[in-house]
Design a protein around this motif. Structure first.
Motif, PDB file in Angstrom:
ATOM      1  N   HIS A  53      39.129  74.877  29.884  1.00 53.84           N
ATOM      2  CA  HIS A  53      40.562  75.163  29.792  1.00 53.84           C
ATOM      3  C   HIS A  53      41.149  75.575  31.146  1.00 53.84           C
ATOM      4  N   HIS A  75      44.513  74.436  34.092  1.00 51.20           N
ATOM      5  CA  HIS A  75      45.787  73.707  34.224  1.00 51.20           C
ATOM      6  C   HIS A  75      46.056  73.397  35.691  1.00 51.20           C
ATOM      7  N   LYS A  92      45.907  68.018  23.244  1.00 47.76           N
ATOM      8  CA  LYS A  92      46.295  69.437  23.149  1.00 47.76           C
ATOM      9  C   LYS A  92      47.699  69.543  22.577  1.00 47.76           C
ATOM     10  N   ASP A 127      41.645  79.367  31.402  1.00 47.31           N
ATOM     11  CA  ASP A 127      43.106  79.233  31.513  1.00 47.31           C
ATOM     12  C   ASP A 127      43.549  79.355  32.972  1.00 47.31           C
TER      13      ASP A 127
HETATM   14 ZN   LIG Z   1      46.236  77.213  28.740  1.00 44.50          ZN
END
Ligand SMILES: [Zn+2]
Length: 270
Positions: free
Chosen positions: A6, A8, A99, A227
């Motif tokens: 995970h 980005h 997602k 994240d």
């Molecule tokens: Zn995320």
């Protein structure tokens, strides 16, 4: 070995535009510094100058053996054309998962409008990741992102693999039940903090995760994810090292579960 399921390439500090190549270079630097062999990059439900499209992330990462793409889908705005484009990527093996962002967008995951998306995921046997729990932005509506709603999807689409992101934080007990009850449901531990763990919060989360593992039995459904860039990779690894878990179980969480679920060829990583 570490697989981060995970991350980005979005730019969350929106004073200036950072190019996708610079974001990628940052990701590679961070992976290298923390011994992360492979990362999944999740694209957003919206495309802005700070949030690159799935197409541009695929183009920027093409040929990289250590970065794979999970395609974000907008419940509100997806079009026929988007789905056609997406099936092309799935056909070519350029996308490892899908997602959805309930909470950030106002919909329940069991909404009939998503059947076409779930059918695609089943056809190409890729997992669908769901944002779950708290929203980074106060404009999100958290009744939509409660993990309990994913039980309906898990039951109605038993062939589809589901990932509850952020272990549904703060509804970890609810997430735990959905994971425990349904063989097709996984959870990632990403996004538990902004930046780095404070000592107190690290202790609190450690207890919560250990409870979850105790309840669900083996951690064969838990996935390591951060994240990043919202959360620091180094801080996450320190957190994992502090978990009271035998090495073989930690290994499941750190990469084995992810390699199997996302069909990542680990031989090509080292
Ligand atoms: Zn995320």
């Amino acid at each position: 070995m570490i697989i981060d399921v995970h991350t980005h390439l979005n730019n969350y500090h929106e004073e200036r535009v950072v190019s996708i190549d610079d974001c990628l270079a940052n990701l590679h630097r961070e992976m290298k510094a923390n011994g992360v062999a492979c990362s999944l990059v999740l694209t957003s439900y919206k495309v802005t100058e700070h949030r690159p499209s799935t197409k541009s992330v695929i183009e920027a990462t093409r040929g990289m053996k250590d970065i794979f793409v999970v395609a974000g889908i907008s419940y509100l705005n997806y079009t026929e054309k988007d789905l056609r484009e997406l099936s092309g990527y799935l056909e070519e093996g350029l996308v490892k998962g899908l997602k959805l962002y309930p909470g950030y967008e106002p919909f329940y995951p069991y909404d009939k409008r998503l059947k076409v998306v779930y059918d695609l995921a089943i056809e190409y046997d890729v997992p669908v990741m769901f944002h779950s729990g708290d929203t980074y932005s106060p404009k999100g509506k958290v009744r939509f992102s409660h993990p309990i709603h994913l039980d309906d999807v898990a039951v109605d689409y038993p062939e589809m693999k589901i990932v509850i992101c952020h272990v549904g934080n703060p509804w970890i007990v609810d997430c735990m039940e959905v994971v425990y009850k349904n063989e097709n449901v996984y959870a990632d531990i990403s996004g538990l903090v902004l930046g780095d763990f404070s000592d107190k919060f690290e202790k609190y989360m450690k207890t919560k995760l250990e409870e979850m593992i105790l309840f669900t039995g083996e951690p064969k459904y838990l996935l390591y994810g951060t994240d990043w860039p919202i959360c620091g990779m180094g801080s996450y690894i320190k957190f994992m090292n502090g978990l009271d878990l035998p090495d073989d179980k930690k290994e499941l969480m750190m990469w084995k579960n992810a390699a199997e679920l996302f069909k990542i060829d680990v031989a090509s990583l080292s």
